[in-house]
Design a protein around this motif. Sequence first.
Motif, PDB file in Angstrom:
ATOM      1  N   PHE A 195       0.830  -1.210   0.000  1.00 24.58           N
ATOM      2  CA  PHE A 195       0.000   0.000   0.000  1.00 24.58           C
ATOM      3  C   PHE A 195       0.862   1.258   0.000  1.00 24.58           C
ATOM      4  O   PHE A 195       0.550   2.239  -0.688  1.00 24.58           O
ATOM      5  N   VAL A 196       1.942   1.245   0.791  1.00 24.38           N
ATOM      6  CA  VAL A 196       2.826   2.419   0.855  1.00 24.38           C
ATOM      7  C   VAL A 196       3.417   2.701  -0.522  1.00 24.38           C
ATOM      8  O   VAL A 196       3.552   3.863  -0.940  1.00 24.38           O
ATOM      9  N   ALA A 197       3.763   1.638  -1.253  1.00 23.93           N
ATOM     10  CA  ALA A 197       4.301   1.820  -2.601  1.00 23.93           C
ATOM     11  C   ALA A 197       3.294   2.532  -3.500  1.00 23.93           C
ATOM     12  O   ALA A 197       3.661   3.413  -4.302  1.00 23.93           O
ATOM     13  N   LEU A 198       2.020   2.177  -3.348  1.00 26.34           N
ATOM     14  CA  LEU A 198       0.990   2.835  -4.156  1.00 26.34           C
ATOM     15  C   LEU A 198       0.787   4.284  -3.732  1.00 26.34           C
ATOM     16  O   LEU A 198       0.594   5.173  -4.571  1.00 26.34           O
ATOM     17  N   VAL A 199       0.814   4.528  -2.407  1.00 30.84           N
ATOM     18  CA  VAL A 199       0.668   5.906  -1.919  1.00 30.84           C
ATOM     19  C   VAL A 199       1.808   6.776  -2.423  1.00 30.84           C
ATOM     20  O   VAL A 199       1.606   7.914  -2.873  1.00 30.84           O
ATOM     21  N   PHE A 229      -4.059   5.670  -6.410  1.00 30.51           N
ATOM     22  CA  PHE A 229      -3.732   4.276  -6.689  1.00 30.51           C
ATOM     23  C   PHE A 229      -4.049   3.382  -5.488  1.00 30.51           C
ATOM     24  O   PHE A 229      -4.400   2.221  -5.654  1.00 30.51           O
ATOM     25  N   ALA A 230      -3.845   3.921  -4.283  1.00 26.97           N
ATOM     26  CA  ALA A 230      -4.086   3.148  -3.060  1.00 26.97           C
ATOM     27  C   ALA A 230      -5.524   3.373  -2.608  1.00 26.97           C
ATOM     28  O   ALA A 230      -5.883   4.488  -2.218  1.00 26.97           O
ATOM     29  N   HIS A 231      -6.346   2.356  -2.700  1.00 24.06           N
ATOM     30  CA  HIS A 231      -7.752   2.465  -2.316  1.00 24.06           C
ATOM     31  C   HIS A 231      -7.823   2.771  -0.822  1.00 24.06           C
ATOM     32  O   HIS A 231      -7.402   1.975   0.019  1.00 24.06           O
ATOM     33  N   LYS A 260      -9.639   0.303   1.668  1.00 28.87           N
ATOM     34  CA  LYS A 260      -8.888  -0.935   1.900  1.00 28.87           C
ATOM     35  C   LYS A 260      -7.656  -0.674   2.769  1.00 28.87           C
ATOM     36  O   LYS A 260      -7.299  -1.485   3.617  1.00 28.87           O
ATOM     37  N   LEU A 261      -7.013   0.487   2.541  1.00 26.65           N
ATOM     38  CA  LEU A 261      -5.856   0.855   3.357  1.00 26.65           C
ATOM     39  C   LEU A 261      -6.281   1.040   4.813  1.00 26.65           C
ATOM     40  O   LEU A 261      -5.601   0.565   5.735  1.00 26.65           O
ATOM     41  N   ARG A 262      -7.395   1.721   5.009  1.00 28.59           N
ATOM     42  CA  ARG A 262      -7.879   1.939   6.373  1.00 28.59           C
ATOM     43  C   ARG A 262      -8.193   0.611   7.048  1.00 28.59           C
ATOM     44  O   ARG A 262      -7.861   0.396   8.219  1.00 28.59           O
ATOM     45  N   GLN A 263      -8.825  -0.307   6.320  1.00 31.85           N
ATOM     46  CA  GLN A 263      -9.162  -1.613   6.888  1.00 31.85           C
ATOM     47  C   GLN A 263      -7.908  -2.390   7.261  1.00 31.85           C
ATOM     48  O   GLN A 263      -7.855  -3.055   8.306  1.00 31.85           O
ATOM     49  N   ALA A 306      -6.082   8.722  11.574  1.00 31.63           N
ATOM     50  CA  ALA A 306      -6.636  10.054  11.835  1.00 31.63           C
ATOM     51  C   ALA A 306      -6.417  10.972  10.641  1.00 31.63           C
ATOM     52  O   ALA A 306      -7.305  11.751  10.252  1.00 31.63           O
ATOM     53  N   GLY A 307      -5.217  10.876  10.057  1.00 28.70           N
ATOM     54  CA  GLY A 307      -4.928  11.689   8.879  1.00 28.70           C
ATOM     55  C   GLY A 307      -5.784  11.301   7.687  1.00 28.70           C
ATOM     56  O   GLY A 307      -6.248  12.159   6.923  1.00 28.70           O
ATOM     57  N   LEU A 308      -6.016   9.997   7.558  1.00 27.77           N
ATOM     58  CA  LEU A 308      -6.846   9.504   6.455  1.00 27.77           C
ATOM     59  C   LEU A 308      -8.265  10.044   6.596  1.00 27.77           C
ATOM     60  O   LEU A 308      -8.878  10.502   5.617  1.00 27.77           O
ATOM     61  N   ASP A 309      -8.782   9.999   7.830  1.00 22.79           N
ATOM     62  CA  ASP A 309     -10.138  10.498   8.072  1.00 22.79           C
ATOM     63  C   ASP A 309     -10.222  12.007   7.858  1.00 22.79           C
ATOM     64  O   ASP A 309     -11.295  12.532   7.503  1.00 22.79           O
TER      65      ASP A 309
END
Length: 459
Positions: free
Chosen positions: A169-173, A186-188, A191-194, A413-416
């Motif tokens: 996931f980090v590679a996609l981010v 690229f990073a859904h 799915k990353l949060r889950q 938290a940052g994602l939200d």
Amino acid sequence: MYQLEPIAALATAPGIGAIAVLRVSGEGAIELTNRLFKGKDLTQQASHTAHFGTLRTETGGIIDEVLVTIFRAPKSFTKEDVAEISCHGSEFIIQQILRRLMQEGVRLARPGEFTQRAFLNGQFDLVQAEAVADLIASDSDASHRAALNQLRGGFSRQLKDLRQQLIDFVALVELELDFGEEDVEFAHRDKLRQLMLDIRRVLHPLIDSFSTGNAIKNGVPTVIIGKPNAGKSTLLNALLNEEKAIVSDIPGTTRDVIEDELFLDGIRFRLIDTAGLRQATDQIEAIGIERTQQKMRDAALVVYLFDGPAIRPDDLDEVTAELHQSGKPYLLVGNKADLMTETKHEALSPILANEQVIWISAARQTHLDDLKAALSARVRTDAAVQTGSAVVTNARHYNHLIGTDDALARAIAGLDAGVTPDWLAMDLRVALQHLGELTGEITTDDLLDSIFSKFCIGK
């Protein structure tokens, strides 16, 4: 797979014994051992075979009759060529053999160097490598089971799998950073949060297990406190089945802490007898009482022992309130149960209505089994270990687990909050760094030296 310069060390405990085992590992280990050995040609023998013969001095004299077992790479502990020499346990013989090996180009091993080579050669990860030392040092059923669980993979294998998913996931981010002006994703994010929530669900029981694991590894510091003449020293002697502490009717007899170990249901308790809690009559007793209070602060479990027939209801009410306020796990133990009257029980019953009390007679050694059972139950380690649950016993592991969890919490938290990919990637990298250092996928020479220097020589 690679083999380093040959090293050797005594693999069994030092001192005179029936036999001793010396381990030789590294490039040419079997050939070098064969130069000292008179018997079969070791270089022509199959792996995992043992051969009887003699070891010779440089002039051909016999040092000892030995049994040499050979393990060919990669099917050995270090994944290098290994020769293990079983000789008689004479210190003189051991030194003679080591001297001869060094004459042939073998170097003495540093502490933990065999296990370090096993780690470097991919035999196991860093958590498993550290479990080797814990297994050697285990002194109870609980510590043995915890170390064995770690050695067999424990939680590290699960964390490695989750770390790999997070890396993807980090590679996609980070790929998104290359297309910053195009607003691509690229990073859904769901799915990353889950995934981050799944990792934290694995981390939290491990983090919570550290207090239990630390007690398993180092013993549960259990302090026995109470007023003078409550019977603390008598109880310590009864539990240990020996006259460890001086028993006297004179108040203030115990002026310093007395410690010893008790094993119950595979758990090691570090029992600490303390000076009686009262107003000190002299400077020495005051120091003893201050040490009692310090031990209470440091203890994982407090046993408050009171003289059942003599205690006043008001005093017991005050004590239970203080124990509850301290937040420390505690047991209330009423001593001299054989002298308790029905009237006294009735006087104390309102105070003890919400408290579990173990009634004993330390002097007569009655109902001590009830106390031992309560000690084991209060620590609550046995179930976790018996069921094979992963338990964290190492402070280094605990710190990296905390660091991973904190970084993931920030990332969620940052994602939200809808932060940009660069901020998100920064927290994810911190989480990956902690997970990598935990399992040894990210290491430095200083880290490895610090870990393996604590091992015994020969392991």
